[in-house]
Design an enzyme around this catalytic site. Structure first.
Site, PDB file in Angstrom:
ATOM      1  N   GLY A 136      -0.990  49.811  59.058  1.00 29.93           N
ATOM      2  CA  GLY A 136      -0.070  50.624  59.842  1.00 29.93           C
ATOM      3  C   GLY A 136      -0.461  52.083  59.832  1.00 29.93           C
ATOM      4  O   GLY A 136      -1.447  52.490  59.204  1.00 29.93           O
ATOM      5  N   PHE A 137       0.323  52.895  60.495  1.00 30.49           N
ATOM      6  CA  PHE A 137       0.038  54.325  60.601  1.00 30.49           C
ATOM      7  C   PHE A 137       0.012  54.992  59.231  1.00 30.49           C
ATOM      8  O   PHE A 137      -1.023  55.495  58.781  1.00 30.49           O
ATOM      9  CB  PHE A 137       1.080  54.966  61.521  1.00 30.49           C
ATOM     10  CG  PHE A 137       1.212  56.454  61.385  1.00 30.49           C
ATOM     11  CD1 PHE A 137       0.112  57.274  61.505  1.00 30.49           C
ATOM     12  CD2 PHE A 137       2.455  57.025  61.137  1.00 30.49           C
ATOM     13  CE1 PHE A 137       0.234  58.666  61.363  1.00 30.49           C
ATOM     14  CE2 PHE A 137       2.588  58.391  61.005  1.00 30.49           C
ATOM     15  CZ  PHE A 137       1.484  59.215  61.111  1.00 30.49           C
ATOM     16  N   ILE A 138       1.136  54.985  58.530  1.00 29.62           N
ATOM     17  CA  ILE A 138       1.182  55.645  57.224  1.00 29.62           C
ATOM     18  C   ILE A 138       0.343  54.874  56.217  1.00 29.62           C
ATOM     19  O   ILE A 138      -0.401  55.460  55.416  1.00 29.62           O
ATOM     20  CB  ILE A 138       2.629  55.785  56.721  1.00 29.62           C
ATOM     21  CG1 ILE A 138       3.477  56.582  57.715  1.00 29.62           C
ATOM     22  CG2 ILE A 138       2.648  56.479  55.357  1.00 29.62           C
ATOM     23  CD1 ILE A 138       4.948  56.720  57.319  1.00 29.62           C
ATOM     24  N   ASP A 167      -1.787  43.117  55.734  1.00 30.41           N
ATOM     25  CA  ASP A 167      -0.988  43.431  56.919  1.00 30.41           C
ATOM     26  C   ASP A 167      -0.924  42.205  57.815  1.00 30.41           C
ATOM     27  O   ASP A 167      -1.916  41.489  57.962  1.00 30.41           O
ATOM     28  CB  ASP A 167      -1.614  44.610  57.685  1.00 30.41           C
ATOM     29  CG  ASP A 167      -0.615  45.335  58.561  1.00 30.41           C
ATOM     30  OD1 ASP A 167      -0.121  44.723  59.535  1.00 30.41           O
ATOM     31  OD2 ASP A 167      -0.316  46.504  58.295  1.00 30.41           O
ATOM     32  N   GLY A 186       0.663  46.691  62.809  1.00 27.83           N
ATOM     33  CA  GLY A 186      -0.552  47.352  62.329  1.00 27.83           C
ATOM     34  C   GLY A 186      -1.741  47.026  63.224  1.00 27.83           C
ATOM     35  O   GLY A 186      -1.700  46.081  64.021  1.00 27.83           O
ATOM     36  N   TYR A 188      17.928  48.087  60.019  1.00 24.92           N
ATOM     37  CA  TYR A 188      16.750  48.740  59.435  1.00 24.92           C
ATOM     38  C   TYR A 188      17.149  49.554  58.213  1.00 24.92           C
ATOM     39  O   TYR A 188      16.550  49.434  57.142  1.00 24.92           O
ATOM     40  CB  TYR A 188      16.078  49.636  60.477  1.00 24.92           C
ATOM     41  CG  TYR A 188      14.945  50.475  59.923  1.00 24.92           C
ATOM     42  CD1 TYR A 188      13.729  49.880  59.593  1.00 24.92           C
ATOM     43  CD2 TYR A 188      15.086  51.846  59.733  1.00 24.92           C
ATOM     44  CE1 TYR A 188      12.681  50.633  59.085  1.00 24.92           C
ATOM     45  CE2 TYR A 188      14.053  52.603  59.228  1.00 24.92           C
ATOM     46  CZ  TYR A 188      12.854  51.998  58.897  1.00 24.92           C
ATOM     47  OH  TYR A 188      11.818  52.752  58.385  1.00 24.92           O
ATOM     48  N   LYS A 221      16.265  48.933  54.114  1.00 28.58           N
ATOM     49  CA  LYS A 221      15.663  49.939  53.236  1.00 28.58           C
ATOM     50  C   LYS A 221      16.548  50.192  52.010  1.00 28.58           C
ATOM     51  O   LYS A 221      16.052  50.340  50.883  1.00 28.58           O
ATOM     52  CB  LYS A 221      15.425  51.236  54.004  1.00 28.58           C
ATOM     53  CG  LYS A 221      14.337  51.152  55.058  1.00 28.58           C
ATOM     54  CD  LYS A 221      12.997  50.786  54.432  1.00 28.58           C
ATOM     55  CE  LYS A 221      11.850  50.872  55.431  1.00 28.58           C
ATOM     56  NZ  LYS A 221      10.561  50.442  54.824  1.00 28.58           N
TER      57      LYS A 221
END
Length: 327
Positions: free
Chosen positions: A18-20, A39, A44, A158, A162
């Site tokens: 993924g990005f981060i 992943d 991703g 979401y 978390k």
């Protein structure tokens, strides 16, 4: 523990394509760690870590499977590769995705359970869980700062997922002495971020402006966000891994300097030099938090770290990358 002590350590990064996650993998590799990237590639992208394989060779291993649903695969990985540390970043993301299929986000809870159970079973030295500023929900007063233990008003699947992950992390620390910490990320941006309609505001604005479109701003653009350049986010996360002061803790990772969405759009336009473009206002989506303003005192105290990149500097690096790499 200093960063030199990560050399040759085996570190599992879920969501590593993924990005981060891909930026985190890169940061760890540069410190000499051996990285395992897992992943599902649902969001991703292989191109996010292809260059890492070319640069670091056998120092990085990548696997395609879903930690939420493929318990056998992730257990086999723990058994055979024996990670020293784990960053659990795999998660479903995106405001548009949340609006369309909100209940799908709850599948991440099983992945959280898998990771913490296996980390305990196989003697992992520490687990870092990526949480989100979404757990705060809408502040009672627009100027309120979001502290690490107050103002929790999670309002969607979401955010609830978390929050569940944070609770599991704390439970495993208190009940089983597994060192853990949870990091509430505020709006991270930078190269490689998703910029489609399912992506995030900074990348979306840059993509729109690069093709000569007006950046689309929901409502009046007065919403505030705390924008964090991805390299700073990675450095803070590694600091959190390396200090015992974060064990059992949950902390914000942010700059503590809120910016309006309208201001962000105007900065991106100015950076492009396309003065004929103007923000284009659209009806709100009804699910977004209006204001986010983090209290980062705990981050600075526990990590002895302050984010280094101001917004204009980070936007310039991001804009230049998109201009060079995204058609």
């Amino acid at each position: 523990m200093g960063t030199e002590e990560l050399k040759d350590k085996v570190i599992l990064v879920t969501g590593g394509a993924g990005f981060i996650g891909s930026h985190l993998c890169e940061g760890l590799l540069e410190l000499g760690a051996k990285v395992i990237c897992v992943d599902s590639l649902l969001t991703g992208k292989t191109e996010n870590f292809t260059h890492l394989k070319e640069k670091f060779g056998e120092q990085i291993k990548s696997f395609k499977f879903d930690v939420n649903t493929e318990r056998g695969s992730i257990e086999l990985l723990f058994r055979e590769l024996k990670p020293d540390y784990v960053f659990h970043y795999a998660a479903m993301v995106g405001v548009k995705k949340l609006a369309e299929e909100p209940l799908d986000f709850f599948v991440d809870m099983q992945g959280i359970r898998n990771i913490f159970e296996l980390s305990k079973e196989f003697g992992v030295k520490k687990v870092v869980f990526s949480s989100s500023s979404e757990v705060y929900g809408e502040p009672i007063n627009p100027g309120d700062k979001a502290g690490a233990s107050i103002n929790i008003r999670a309002h969607d699947p979401y955010a609830l997922t978390k929050l569940y992950g944070e609770c599991i992390a704390y439970h495993y620390f208190k009940q089983y002495d597994l060192p853990t910490c949870s990091l509430r990320f505020f709006n991270v941006y930078g190269p490689r971020q998703e910029s489609s309609d399912y992506g995030f505001v900074t990348g979306v604005f840059i993509r729109q402006v690069l093709v000569g479109k007006n950046p689309t701003v929901f409502d009046d653009g007065s919403q505030t966000r705390d924008f964090v350049y991805v390299k700073d986010n990675v450095e803070a996360a590694i600091c959190a891994l390396l200090t015992d002061r974060t064990n059992g803790k949950t902390l914000n990772i942010g700059r503590g300097t809120p910016t309006t969405i309208l201001d962000l759009a105007q900065r991106v336009i100015a950076m492009s030099g396309k003065d004929y473009l103007k923000p284009e206002f659209m009806h709100g989506r009804g699910i977004e938090i209006k204001h986010r303003n983090p209290d980062v005192a705990q981050m600075k105290e526990l990590l002895n770290y302050e984010l280094q990149t101001n917004l204009d500097e980070g936007l310039k690096k991001t804009f230049d990358w998109y201009k060079e790499n995204v058609k």
